[in-house]
Structures are given as C-alpha cells and as structure tokens.
Design an enzyme around this catalytic site. Sequence first.
Site, PDB file in Angstrom:
ATOM      1  N   CYS A  18      -9.932  22.831   1.908  1.00 57.92           N
ATOM      2  CA  CYS A  18     -10.777  21.707   2.325  1.00 57.92           C
ATOM      3  C   CYS A  18     -10.109  20.945   3.469  1.00 57.92           C
ATOM      4  O   CYS A  18      -8.987  20.443   3.336  1.00 57.92           O
ATOM      5  CB  CYS A  18     -11.023  20.769   1.147  1.00 57.92           C
ATOM      6  N   CYS A  37     -18.726  19.368  -1.284  1.00 59.39           N
ATOM      7  CA  CYS A  37     -18.245  19.096   0.062  1.00 59.39           C
ATOM      8  C   CYS A  37     -19.285  19.548   1.087  1.00 59.39           C
ATOM      9  O   CYS A  37     -20.054  20.485   0.856  1.00 59.39           O
ATOM     10  CB  CYS A  37     -16.922  19.823   0.297  1.00 59.39           C
ATOM     11  N   HIS A  69     -13.260  22.609  -2.999  1.00 56.61           N
ATOM     12  CA  HIS A  69     -12.943  23.984  -2.579  1.00 56.61           C
ATOM     13  C   HIS A  69     -11.562  24.025  -1.946  1.00 56.61           C
ATOM     14  O   HIS A  69     -11.131  23.088  -1.264  1.00 56.61           O
ATOM     15  CB  HIS A  69     -13.991  24.523  -1.608  1.00 56.61           C
ATOM     16  N   ARG A  97     -19.199  26.441   4.527  1.00 56.83           N
ATOM     17  CA  ARG A  97     -18.876  27.681   3.814  1.00 56.83           C
ATOM     18  C   ARG A  97     -19.092  27.570   2.313  1.00 56.83           C
ATOM     19  O   ARG A  97     -18.832  28.517   1.567  1.00 56.83           O
ATOM     20  CB  ARG A  97     -17.407  28.051   4.082  1.00 56.83           C
ATOM     21  N   ASP A 104     -18.729  21.114   3.720  1.00 62.02           N
ATOM     22  CA  ASP A 104     -18.258  22.334   4.385  1.00 62.02           C
ATOM     23  C   ASP A 104     -19.359  23.399   4.397  1.00 62.02           C
ATOM     24  O   ASP A 104     -19.947  23.705   3.353  1.00 62.02           O
ATOM     25  CB  ASP A 104     -17.012  22.858   3.656  1.00 62.02           C
TER      26      ASP A 104
END
Length: 260
Positions: A112, A53, A109, A57, A55
Amino acid sequence: MNPSSLSFGKPASGIHDILANNRQWVADRNAEDPQFFQRLANEQQPRYLFIGCSDSRVPASGITGTGPGEMFVHRNIANLVVHSDMNLLSVLQYAVEVLGVQDILVCGHYGCGGVAAAASNKQYGLIDNWLVNIRDVVRLHETELLRIPSEAQRLRRLVELNVIEQVHNLAKTNIIQNAMRGDKPPRLHGLVYDIADGVLKDLEVDGDDVMTTMEHIYATEAVRPDDGASPSGDAPHDPAAPAQAQAGGLAKPGKQAKAS
C-alpha cells in the site's frame, strides 16, 4: 476550434473504450439473464459493506467474487476509518441502518502506497494530513514494529496493524454500537489482500474486543428524552454520583477505569 474536439492531452479513445466495454458487458449479462437489470433496478440488498483502499489494483468485487447488488463499497487512501470523515460515516450508517448489511469488511493490501508514505519522513502535500491517521498506528505499535529488522516485513506488518486499528475504529462509532444492540448485529472483519498472489488473508480481528477491554472509555448509549438531560445537553446533577463522573463522565458506576 470546436471545444468538443479538445482531448486535454489524453487519447480520444479512452472514454470510447469504456463505453464499448460497457455495451459488451450489458450484452453478456442480458444473454445470461434477460431479467438481470430489471431485478437490480427494483432494490439493493447487499450482504457486505467493503471498506477498502482506492488502489486500482484492488477491485472490491473482483477480489471477493461478488457481483452487482451484493456489496456496498467505500474506498479511500489506505482504507481508513476516520471518525471525522462524514463520507465514511454516511456510508456506514446507510449500510448498517438502511441496507442492513450483515458483514463489514475492512480490507487493506500489502504494498500500500499510503502506508509506505506514512512510514516515511517525507512530505507529499495535502495527503500528509490524512496519513497522520496511519502514523498514529505506528505510534501505538512502535515497539513491535521496531523489532522487525526488515523494512519490507515491517511495512507488511504495518499494513496488517492498520487494518486491525480501523476495525477497532469501526467498533468505537455509535453507529456500530447501536447496531450491536439490535437483533441482527453486523460482523466486523479485517482482511489483507496480497497483490502478488491475489489471496485474501483473514486477520481474525475481534471487533468486540475493543468494547470488552475499553468499554469504560468508548461505550456510549443514546440519551432518551425522559433521562432528564437539561436543555443545554448537560447531564442532570446527581449528588450521589462520583465526582469524577459528574465532571467528565470518564468513570461509570460499577466500572473501574484502567490505567493505560
């Protein structure tokens, strides 16, 4: 006004911090290993392809403990493997056929935002068209998801189911199917990262299971020049072949199509 002095509303120090961090990273690497960058410049031989992803993080190298040159990376919203995504397919083909990666990791994750947005009934704009791919996962697993009373737990399970379906989507590509017939077929893995504790969870997805149970639908083989295909690409007519196979290729000799 000098155009070069424009900051477009962002702190001027932003890119300076990045450059300073880079210089420090280079210095640290050279102090540990003076030949590090020279080796990287010669070639790359990554063992892994990471499909994750976007993302911020979920840093691919950080959560897997891999360094430069060890992992080829593709990232998009909600770590999707979409068969019309030429970006993903190009990365996949290069990683498998040129770099010879040994392990392909689809990593989702918990928490999400893409998965949560897909599970809602709200519109978010252009991304709604991308999120349809996750809503297809909801449709496939609606019965299981509706049995989970907690919304938070339901979203966590949807994250897992999404990863599983994306591993299955990998197995459906002709890139992976051709690689599986080779001497060193890549292994497919489905992982979920928990941002709350930093731990990766192996979903133990069996990528071969798709081709075992759904081979009559998804399995394909490359057409060779001597197979007798017509210039238009139509399969040659075989009077002895079943009519269903002649019409659409849905049934293959020796295999009975399963009811879904």
